[in-house]
Design an enzyme around this catalytic site. Structure first.
Site, PDB file in Angstrom:
ATOM      1  N   ASP A   1     -41.175 -28.040  15.461  1.00  0.00           N
ATOM      2  CA  ASP A   1     -41.093 -28.623  14.123  1.00  0.00           C
ATOM      3  C   ASP A   1     -41.515 -27.635  13.042  1.00  0.00           C
ATOM      4  OD1 ASP A   1     -40.114 -30.926  15.110  1.00  0.00           O
ATOM      5  OD2 ASP A   1     -42.084 -31.870  15.366  1.00  0.00           O
TER       6      ASP A   1
ATOM      7  N   ASP B   1     -45.571  36.825   9.458  1.00  0.00           N
ATOM      8  CA  ASP B   1     -45.643  35.530   8.771  1.00  0.00           C
ATOM      9  C   ASP B   1     -45.364  35.699   7.281  1.00  0.00           C
ATOM     10  OD1 ASP B   1     -47.004  32.787   7.991  1.00  0.00           O
ATOM     11  OD2 ASP B   1     -46.948  32.811  10.185  1.00  0.00           O
ATOM     12  N   ASP B   2     -45.794  34.762   6.505  1.00  0.00           N
ATOM     13  CA  ASP B   2     -45.553  34.668   5.060  1.00  0.00           C
ATOM     14  C   ASP B   2     -45.919  35.972   4.324  1.00  0.00           C
ATOM     15  OD1 ASP B   2     -45.181  33.695   2.553  1.00  0.00           O
ATOM     16  OD2 ASP B   2     -46.629  32.054   2.718  1.00  0.00           O
TER      17      ASP B   2
ATOM     18  N   ARG C   1     -48.932  23.181  -3.333  1.00  0.00           N
ATOM     19  CA  ARG C   1     -49.187  24.569  -2.960  1.00  0.00           C
ATOM     20  C   ARG C   1     -48.457  25.526  -3.916  1.00  0.00           C
ATOM     21  NH1 ARG C   1     -47.767  28.583   2.037  1.00  0.00           N
ATOM     22  NH2 ARG C   1     -49.863  29.324   2.370  1.00  0.00           N
TER      23      ARG C   1
ATOM     24  N   LYS D   1     -39.835  31.462  12.548  1.00  0.00           N
ATOM     25  CA  LYS D   1     -40.803  30.387  12.301  1.00  0.00           C
ATOM     26  C   LYS D   1     -40.389  29.731  10.985  1.00  0.00           C
ATOM     27  CE  LYS D   1     -45.733  29.600  11.401  1.00  0.00           C
ATOM     28  NZ  LYS D   1     -47.043  30.251  11.254  1.00  0.00           N
TER      29      LYS D   1
ATOM     30  N   ASP E   1     -41.052  27.228   8.268  1.00  0.00           N
ATOM     31  CA  ASP E   1     -42.195  26.496   7.725  1.00  0.00           C
ATOM     32  C   ASP E   1     -41.742  25.513   6.641  1.00  0.00           C
ATOM     33  OD1 ASP E   1     -44.828  25.811   7.294  1.00  0.00           O
ATOM     34  OD2 ASP E   1     -45.518  27.840   6.859  1.00  0.00           O
ATOM     35  N   MET E   2     -42.606  24.589   6.260  1.00  0.00           N
ATOM     36  CA  MET E   2     -42.315  23.631   5.184  1.00  0.00           C
ATOM     37  C   MET E   2     -43.668  23.125   4.685  1.00  0.00           C
ATOM     38  SD  MET E   2     -41.482  20.281   4.005  1.00  0.00           S
ATOM     39  CE  MET E   2     -42.149  19.296   5.295  1.00  0.00           C
ATOM     40  N   ASN E   3     -44.095  23.653   3.538  1.00  0.00           N
ATOM     41  CA  ASN E   3     -45.503  23.491   3.171  1.00  0.00           C
ATOM     42  C   ASN E   3     -45.821  22.477   2.088  1.00  0.00           C
ATOM     43  OD1 ASN E   3     -47.104  25.267   4.876  1.00  0.00           O
ATOM     44  ND2 ASN E   3     -45.803  26.877   4.044  1.00  0.00           N
TER      45      ASN E   3
ATOM     46  N   CYS F   1     -42.383  24.276  11.819  1.00  0.00           N
ATOM     47  CA  CYS F   1     -43.752  24.262  11.328  1.00  0.00           C
ATOM     48  C   CYS F   1     -43.703  23.559   9.983  1.00  0.00           C
ATOM     49  CB  CYS F   1     -44.214  25.716  11.164  1.00  0.00           C
ATOM     50  SG  CYS F   1     -45.803  25.906  10.343  1.00  0.00           S
TER      51      CYS F   1
ATOM     52  N   ASP G   1     -52.268  23.687  11.771  1.00  0.00           N
ATOM     53  CA  ASP G   1     -52.890  24.866  11.162  1.00  0.00           C
ATOM     54  C   ASP G   1     -54.329  25.016  11.628  1.00  0.00           C
ATOM     55  OD1 ASP G   1     -50.896  26.029   9.780  1.00  0.00           O
ATOM     56  OD2 ASP G   1     -51.340  25.093   7.852  1.00  0.00           O
TER      57      ASP G   1
HETATM   58  C1  DGJ Z   1     -48.512  27.194   6.884  1.00  0.00           C
HETATM   59  C2  DGJ Z   1     -48.355  27.521   8.339  1.00  0.00           C
HETATM   60  O1  DGJ Z   1     -48.713  26.442   9.121  1.00  0.00           O
HETATM   61  C3  DGJ Z   1     -49.180  28.755   8.651  1.00  0.00           C
HETATM   62  O2  DGJ Z   1     -49.145  29.027  10.021  1.00  0.00           O
HETATM   63  C4  DGJ Z   1     -48.655  29.893   7.854  1.00  0.00           C
HETATM   64  O3  DGJ Z   1     -47.360  30.198   8.267  1.00  0.00           O
HETATM   65  C5  DGJ Z   1     -48.680  29.565   6.376  1.00  0.00           C
HETATM   66  N1  DGJ Z   1     -48.055  28.311   6.087  1.00  0.00           N
HETATM   67  C6  DGJ Z   1     -48.014  30.621   5.577  1.00  0.00           C
HETATM   68  O4  DGJ Z   1     -47.876  30.301   4.264  1.00  0.00           O
END
Ligand code: DGJ
Length: 739
Positions: A56, A366-367, A443, A476, A478-480, A526, A548
Site C-alpha cells: 500500500d 620531467d617537466d 598551478r 609521461k 601529466d595533467m596538473n 599522471c 606525488d
Molecule cells: C606532477 C607530477 O605528478 C610530478 O611527478 C611531476 O611530473 C610534476 N607534475 C611536474 O610538473
C-alpha cells in the site's frame, strides 16, 4: 556457452565460472533484474524470485495487475516518471519538453567476442574469451532505441555493461543523463567500500555499512580525481580478504563520474555507475548515437583478494594495450625530485651516467625541458626544446642517453596552456574560459579546449615531432589541474553542457592517435600523481604515476588502497630522497625500496649525492628487483594485513608466481613497540604441499604450515647494526622459494 537465452520465457542468464547474472522481460515489456551472485543452475524461469506482492506504500501500479508496482520492481535500466521513484538510470527530454520515456523489450542479439569502441576506451575479447549480449529496447512514440550491452568474460567472473542511445526520428532529443550500468539488488546487507583521499593521499580505503537513502562517490573535476576513485565495492559485512561475497564496480572513463548506491523503503539496493548527471547533457540527433562508457562488474565469493586478482587478470587480457600488458617495465630514474626545474644538460648527464652505472635502464626527463620554463608559470603548450638548457637540441641529448644504453622518456602536459607562452599569443581562444568572466588559475596554468579538433591536431603534430626527434621510448603524460569556467568557443549555445564529455573524448582522441602512430612508445599517465588513476587512462597508458607522495609510509597506504581495484603493474613506484619532500619524514632506504618494489620500480632523487653506503645499497636493490621483476610486476597479489583497519600499525602483502614456486612478502610497521607480542606472519597463495625456504633459512617449511601456522618474525632489532636508523617505519621482506 556463457549466455543462456530462453526465448519462451524471455529469461537471460549470464553465467561466468563462479557467478550468475539473471534478468528477464516483464509483463509490461520492461526488463526486470532477477539475480546477481554466486553461480546457480540455468532454468527456464525463476518465477519464484519474481513474485510480486502489493504494497500500500507505493502509489503507482498497473490497473490490470495491481501488484505490478514499478517502485518495488528490481529493474535493469530504469526510467523516471512512471511510478519508480528511485534515481533513474537515464532521462531523456523530447523537443516538447516531455521527460517521460516508455522503453520496451524489442529483441536481442548474441555475438561471440567483444568489440572495442571507436572513440572511447573499451574492453575487448576474442571469440573464445567473451560473449556479448545486446538487449534492444524501443520507445515507439519517441522513435528511440536503447541497446543495453552485456559482455560476459566467464573466466574472470566479469560482466561489462554499457548503453547506447539511438534516435530514429528527425527531432533532436536531449539525454539529460545516462548511466552505464544499473544493478538492483534484493537486500541491503552490504558494506560500501570506496577509495577516497586528496592530492598526495589518494585511495585510502573506507568501509561503511549501507544505510537508507543515497550514498555516493563521484567527481565533477573533469577527471576521475584524487578525491574519489570510480572503483567501489559492495561487500557482505563479514567479507574479508579470503572469504565472503564482494561485487566490484569500475568505469572505463576518465572524466566526471558518479557511483551511487540507493537503499529504498523495501531495503533493496540500487547501484548506478556512470558519467555524473551533473555537468552533462547530450543532444541526440538522427545521425549519431550516444554510447555510454563501459562499467565493469566483477563478482567474488572468495573475498577481496580473489576479486582483485580476477580484475588484474581481466585488465591485462581485456583492457590494457596488449603490446605492453605483460612486458616487464624498465627501472627508471626520473629527474623531477632530483632537480625540479633547476637543470641543464650537464647536470642531467651526470645523473644519467651514474644511473647507468648502478644498473638503471631508463632516464626520464620531467617537466622543464621546453619553451622557457624555469618554474610553473610559463610555457605550457610550447612543445619545443629550451635551447638554453639543451644548446644542441633535445635530439642530441636523447642520442647521448641512448648511446649509453639507456632508454629515454619525456614528460608532457598536453592538455595545458600557460598565459605566458607562444601558444597563448597565437591561440588565446584555445584556452577554456567563460566569456566575460575571470578565469581561475590552477598551478598558474589553464586548460586547452580538447573538444576542439584543431587543438588535438596541434598537439598531435607537436608531440609527434618531439617523439621522432628523440626516438622516444616512453611518455609521461601529466595533467596538473582540474577544469574551471567550462565553456567552449567551438560549441554552439545548446551544446555547451556536452563540453565535459567532449573534453575527455578529445583527450582519448589524442591518446589514440599517438599510441597508434608510435606503437612502441610506452605511455604512463599522471595527473599531479594519482588524479586520473582510472581504467580509461589504463587502456592507453598501461601504468600510471600512483601519487606525488613518495614518502614510504604514505605510499604504502596509497598502494594498498589502490591494489583493491588495480594491479601492481599499473602502479609507478619510486624511491626518493629523505627527508621526504611531501611529508618531511625520514624513512630508511630499505623501507622506501621495500614499498616501491611492488610496482613499476624507479628512483626519483639525485643519485649523484648518495654516500658510498647508499650507492652500494641502491645497486643491490636494482639487482634484486631485476631478479624478481616479473614476480613483483605480474605475480598474483595478496593483501595480508590491512593498514586501514585494526591497530593501523601494520600492513603486509605478497606476490606469488603463477606456478607457486616463488613468492615475496613484505611487512611494514608504522611505529616500533616496546615489549611487542610474539609475531607469526601468515602467508597466502602458496601450494600447501610444496616445501619452501624463507629468506634462505636452513629450515624448510610446507606451504600449509606457512599459510596456516605462520612464520615467526623477530621483533628484536639487529643489535650489531652499525648505522642507527629509526625503528619506526621499518619493514621486512620475505623471499619464499620452493625447495
Ligand atoms: C606532477 C607530477 O605528478 C610530478 O611527478 C611531476 O611530473 C610534476 N607534475 C611536474 O610538473
Amino acid at each position: 556457452m556463457t549466455v543462456h537465452v530462453n526465448e519462451d520465457t524471455n529469461v537471460f542468464h549470464l553465467q561466468t565460472k563462479n557467478s550468475s547474472y539473471v534478468f528477464q522481460v516483464l509483463g509490461n515489456g520492461d526488463i526486470g533484474q532477477v539475480y546477481y551472485g554466486k553461480r546457480i543452475h540455468v532454468r527456464d524461469s525463476y518465477a519464484n524470485l519474481m513474485t510480486m506482492e502489493r504494497r500500500d506504500a507505493t502509489v503507482a501500479y498497473n490497473l490490470e495487475h495491481p501488484e505490478f508496482q514499478p517502485d518495488h520492481i528490481k529493474r535493469e535500466y530504469a526510467d523516471f516518471g512512471r511510478g519508480d521513484f528511485r534515481f533513474p538510470a537515464f532521462q531523456i527530454t523530447s523537443p516538447d519538453g516531455n521527460r517521460i520515456s516508455d522503453f520496451r523489450y524489442a529483441g536481442y542479439k548474441l555475438t561471440r567476442g567483444k568489440f572495442r569502441f571507436e572513440d572511447m576506451p573499451a574492453t575487448f575479447g576474442d571469440k573464445e574469451s567473451a560473449e556479448t549480449l545486446i538487449i534492444k529496447l524501443v520507445d515507439f512514440s519517441a522513435n528511440l532505441e536503447i541497446h543495453l550491452s552485456y559482455a560476459v568474460f566467464p573466466d574472470d567472473d566479469v560482466i561489462v555493461r554499457s548503453a547506447k542511445f539511438i534516435n530514429n526520428g528527425n527531432s533532436l532529443m536531449e539525454i539529460n543523463h545516462a548511466f552505464s550500468a544499473q544493478l538492483d539488488l534484493p537486500d541491503n546487507d552490504y558494506d560500501f567500500v570506496h577509495f577516497s583521499g586528496a592530492w598526495a593521499r589518494e585511495r585510502h580505503m573506507e568501509r561503511t555499512p549501507l544505510r537508507s537513502g543515497v550514498q555516493s562517490v563521484g567527481s565533477l573535476r573533469t577527471a576521475s580525481s584524487h578525491q574519489e576513485n570510480p572503483f567501489v565495492m559492495l561487500a557482505r559485512p563479514h567479507t574479508n580478504e579470503n572469504s565472503g561475497e564482494a561485487i566490484g564496480f569500475n568505469l572505463v572513463y576518465s572524466g566526471n563520474f558518479l557511483d551511487q548506491v540507493e537503499v529504498d523503503q523495501f531495503a533493496t539496493t540500487r547501484v548506478l555507475i556512470g558519467i555524473n548527471p551533473n555537468e552533462f547533457r547530450w543532444g541526440l540527433t538522427h545521425s549519431s548515437p550516444f554510447q555510454t562508457p563501459e562499467a565493469v562488474l566483477a563478482y567474488s565469493d572468495q573475498g577481496f583478494n580473489q576479486l582483485s586478482q580476477n580484475l588484474a587478470t581481466f585488465y591485462s587480457k581485456h583492457l590494457v594495450n596488449q603490446r605492453f600488458a605483460k612486458q616487464e617495465r624498465p627501472i627508471l630514474i626520473n629527474n623531477w625530485e632530483a632537480t625540479y626545474f633547476d637543470f641543464n644538460e650537464d647536470k642531467l648527464m651526470t645523473i644519467a651516467k651514474d644511473a647507468k652505472k648502478l644498473g638503471i635502464e631508463m632516464f626520464v626527463l620531467d617537466d622543464g625541458w621546453f619553451g622557457k620554463r624555469d618554474d610553473d608559470t610559463t610555457s605550457l603548450g610550447d612543445w619545443f626544446t629550451d635551447k638554453r638548457k639543451f644548446p644542441k637540441g633535445l635530439g642530441h641529448f636523447a642520442d647521448q642517453i641512448h648511446d649509453m644504453g639507456l632508454k629515454f622518456g619525456l614528460w608532457f602536459e598536453p592538455e595545458m596552456i600557460s598565459i605566458e607562452s607562444e601558444l597563448y599569443k597565437e591561440h588565446s581562444n584555445w584556452m577554456i574560459n567563460a566569456v566575460g568572466r575571470p578565469s581561475t588559475p590552477g598551478r598558474n596554468q589553464f586548460v586547452l579546449d580538447m573538444s576542439y579538433s584543431e587543438v588535438v591536431d596541434y598537439l598531435y603534430d607537436k608531440i609527434s615531432a618531439v617523439i621522432k626527434e628523440t626516438k622516444l621510448d616512453y611518455v609521461k603524460w601529466d595533467m596538473n589541474r582540474y577544469i574551471t569556467e567550462m565553456f567552449s568557443y567551438a560549441l554552439p549555445y545548446g551544446q555547451q553542457p556536452e563540453m565535459p564529455h567532449r573534453y575527455i573524448l578529445g583527450v582519448y582522441d589524442l591518446y589514440d592517435r599517438l599510441t597508434q602512430s608510435f606503437p612502441d612508445v610506452m605511455f604512463e599517465s599522471c595527473a599531479s600523481g594519482g588524479g586520473r588513476f582510472d581504467l580509461g587512462m589504463m587502456y592507453y597508458a598501461p601504468q600510471a604515476w600512483t601519487s606525488d607522495d613518495t614518502d614510504a609510509y604514505e605510499r604504502m597506504l596509497i598502494q594498498y588502497g589502490t591494489s583493491y581495484g588495480y594491479s601492481q603493474s599499473m602502479m609507478g613506484a619510486h624511491v626518493s630522497a629523505v627527508p621526504n619532500d611531501q611529508t618531511g619524514r625520514i624513512t630508511s632506504l630499505d623501507t622506501r625500496a621495500n614499498v616501491a618494489y611492488f610496482g613499476d620500480f624507479g628512483y626519483e632523487l639525485d643519485i649523484t649525492k648518495l654516500n658510498k653506503r647508499d650507492r652500494a645499497k641502491v645497486e643491490e636493490q636494482i639487482k634484486f628487483y631485476k631478479q624478481y621483476r616479473k614476480l613483483f610486476q605480474f605475480g598474483k597479489f595478496y593483501r595480508l594485513s590491512n593498514p586501514f583497519e585494526g591497530s593501523k600499525n601494520v600492513a603486509a602483502w605478497m606476490v606469488v608466481s603463477d606456478d607457486q614456486s616463488e613468492a615475496i612478502a613484505a611487512r611494514y610497521q608504522v611505529l616500533n613497540q616496546p615489549q611487542a607480542n610474539y609475531l607469526r606472519i601468515k602467508f597466502a597463495g602458496l601450494d600447501p604441499d610444496k616445501e619452501y625456504r624463507v629468506n634462505d633459512d636452513e629450515e624448510t617449511y610446507f606451504g600449509d604450515e606457512l599459510m596456516n601456522a605462520g612464520y615467526f618474525v623477530s621483533q628484536i632489532l639487529d643489535p650489531d647494526k652499525k648505522v642507527r636508523e629509526s625503528a619506526d617505519f621499518s619493514s621486512r621482506l620475505f623471499v619464499i622459494k620452493e625447495v
